[in-house]
Design an enzyme around this catalytic site. Structure first.
Site, PDB file in Angstrom:
ATOM      1  N   HIS A   1      39.735  41.287  42.392  1.00 55.66           N
ATOM      2  CA  HIS A   1      41.190  41.500  42.409  1.00 55.66           C
ATOM      3  C   HIS A   1      41.538  42.932  42.826  1.00 55.66           C
ATOM      4  O   HIS A   1      42.315  43.619  42.164  1.00 55.66           O
ATOM      5  CB  HIS A   1      41.774  41.198  41.026  1.00 55.66           C
ATOM      6  CG  HIS A   1      43.193  40.737  41.072  1.00 55.66           C
ATOM      7  ND1 HIS A   1      43.681  39.717  40.297  1.00 55.66           N
ATOM      8  CD2 HIS A   1      44.258  41.165  41.806  1.00 55.66           C
ATOM      9  CE1 HIS A   1      44.963  39.533  40.542  1.00 55.66           C
ATOM     10  NE2 HIS A   1      45.334  40.400  41.454  1.00 55.66           N
TER      11      HIS A   1
ATOM     12  N   GLU B   1      39.606  34.529  35.868  1.00 53.40           N
ATOM     13  CA  GLU B   1      39.199  35.928  35.947  1.00 53.40           C
ATOM     14  C   GLU B   1      39.545  36.757  34.708  1.00 53.40           C
ATOM     15  O   GLU B   1      38.939  37.807  34.472  1.00 53.40           O
ATOM     16  CB  GLU B   1      39.811  36.599  37.176  1.00 53.40           C
ATOM     17  CG  GLU B   1      41.312  36.787  37.118  1.00 53.40           C
ATOM     18  CD  GLU B   1      41.862  37.386  38.410  1.00 53.40           C
ATOM     19  OE1 GLU B   1      42.580  38.404  38.315  1.00 53.40           O
ATOM     20  OE2 GLU B   1      41.592  36.858  39.506  1.00 53.40           O
TER      21      GLU B   1
ATOM     22  N   ARG C   1      46.419  34.506  44.055  1.00 56.10           N
ATOM     23  CA  ARG C   1      46.142  34.181  42.667  1.00 56.10           C
ATOM     24  C   ARG C   1      45.064  33.109  42.614  1.00 56.10           C
ATOM     25  O   ARG C   1      45.073  32.150  43.394  1.00 56.10           O
ATOM     26  CB  ARG C   1      47.408  33.682  41.946  1.00 56.10           C
ATOM     27  CG  ARG C   1      48.425  34.780  41.652  1.00 56.10           C
ATOM     28  CD  ARG C   1      47.900  35.776  40.624  1.00 56.10           C
ATOM     29  NE  ARG C   1      48.873  36.792  40.265  1.00 56.10           N
ATOM     30  CZ  ARG C   1      49.010  37.962  40.883  1.00 56.10           C
ATOM     31  NH1 ARG C   1      48.237  38.256  41.924  1.00 56.10           N
ATOM     32  NH2 ARG C   1      49.910  38.836  40.473  1.00 56.10           N
TER      33      ARG C   1
END
Length: 334
Positions: free
Chosen positions: A294, A262, A233
């Site tokens: 991601h 993000e 994360r």
């Protein structure tokens, strides 16, 4: 019943439609759930969301007012969900507590080796028929030290690969993983791990206690020629502090599959727009940094397992069953 699925990628859509076939109708949207799109869910008892959905108070209130009763998130992480508000609104929330740990662990190693061996720079050169080796010097991982922060399922899978490279293994976690210890991992305090590791990889969830776990002080402890990888994360790293260290010429390489700001960027095409995030814009200019959007979890195996678990979560809800995937159960009598 028709299920509304937000934030569905084009590769993901046929897998979702196949998994739901014969069970439920599913309407797939490529837009992400946020304040602007939440009204679309009006009339849908069950919705499914992606990891970058905004499930804060305002969105949850809109969903509840529109009749939604179950939110089935297609991810393990749930730091984007205000669980207290969901409980107060009697919204049931379920996640996917497990999917292939190899997808993320293997991608973390992909980032580590790409920055170590300068793969992006090399590929760009050869595309221009520039076959020089200047600036492409990497180093063996064999015999070097890896620090694994978080040794759960993904951290264990990452550690097994490191063991295959023949690396010295250091670990840090709130609880030791016996499987990692059997591989020869020494559990040490975070400060020692950061100071001694040639490669540091992050595999912990984002919690209030882990926010900016890698801050300016932690970065200062690391070797000047270390590699830092984050496939967990974005909020685990203080990105502004990281940029400061990179500007000072530190670190052999940094591989980031996640970024703390993000939301609203990752999974979207911003190539024709100006991105006003100065920190991200500076970050991607460093030649020793790789940023991906991601995608570590994004394999056929992992996405298939995520979708199958989501279907099961919906089935459990409709049948009145409880599972370990449920984060917020409906209140009694609802």
């Amino acid at each position: 019943m028709e299920i509304l699925a937000f934030g569905v990628q084009s590769d993901e859509k046929p897998l979702i439609e196949k998994a739901f076939a014969g069970k439920h109708e599913v309407r797939c949207l490529d837009v992400f759930l946020n304040r602007d799109t939440a009204p679309i869910a009006a009339g849908y008892e069950v919705i499914s969301t992606s990891v970058n959905a905004d499930l804060g108070s305002a969105v949850l209130q809109t969903l509840a007012a529109g009749g939604t009763q179950l939110i089935a998130q297609r991810s393990t992480g749930f730091n984007n969900i205000d669980l207290d508000v969901a409980e107060r609104l009697a919204l049931r929330v379920a996640r996917v507590s497990y999917y292939s740990p190899y997808s993320v662990a293997e991608f973390a190693w992909t980032l580590a080796m790409a920055v170590n061996r300068r793969v992006i720079r090399a590929a760009g050169r050869t595309r221009d028929f520039d076959f020089r080796l200047d600036g492409l010097l990497g180093r063996d991982m064999h015999g070097r030290t890896v620090g694994v922060i978080g040794t759960g399922k993904i951290g264990e899978a990452f550690t097994r690969i490191a063991h295959g490279f023949g690396m010295k293994l250091l670990g840090w976690d709130v609880a030791e993983n016996p499987a990692c210890a059997e591989l020869g991992m020494a559990y040490v305090d975070k400060e020692r791990l950061l100071a001694e590791s040639d490669l540091v990889s992050l595999h912990v969830p984002l919690l209030p206690s882990t926010h900016h776990l890698i801050d300016k002080g932690a970065l200062a402890l690391m070797k000047d020629d270390a590699i830092l990888v984050n496939s967990s994360r974005g909020g685990l790293i203080d990105t502004s502090a990281l940029v400061g260290e990179l500007r000072a010429g530190r670190f052999l390489g940094v591989g980031l599959d996640v970024y703390e700001a993000e939301a609203g960027l990752f999974f979207l095409d911003k190539s024709l727009e100006g991105v006003d995030d100065d920190t991200l814009a500076r970050l991607v200019t460093f030649p020793n940094v790789i940023v991906t959007s991601h995608q570590a979890y994004y394999t056929e195996d992992a996405v298939g397992q995520i979708i199958d678990a989501t279907v099961e979560n919906i089935g459990d809800y409709l049948a009145g069953r409880h599972s370990d995937n449920v984060l917020v159960p409906a209140r009694p009598g609802t």
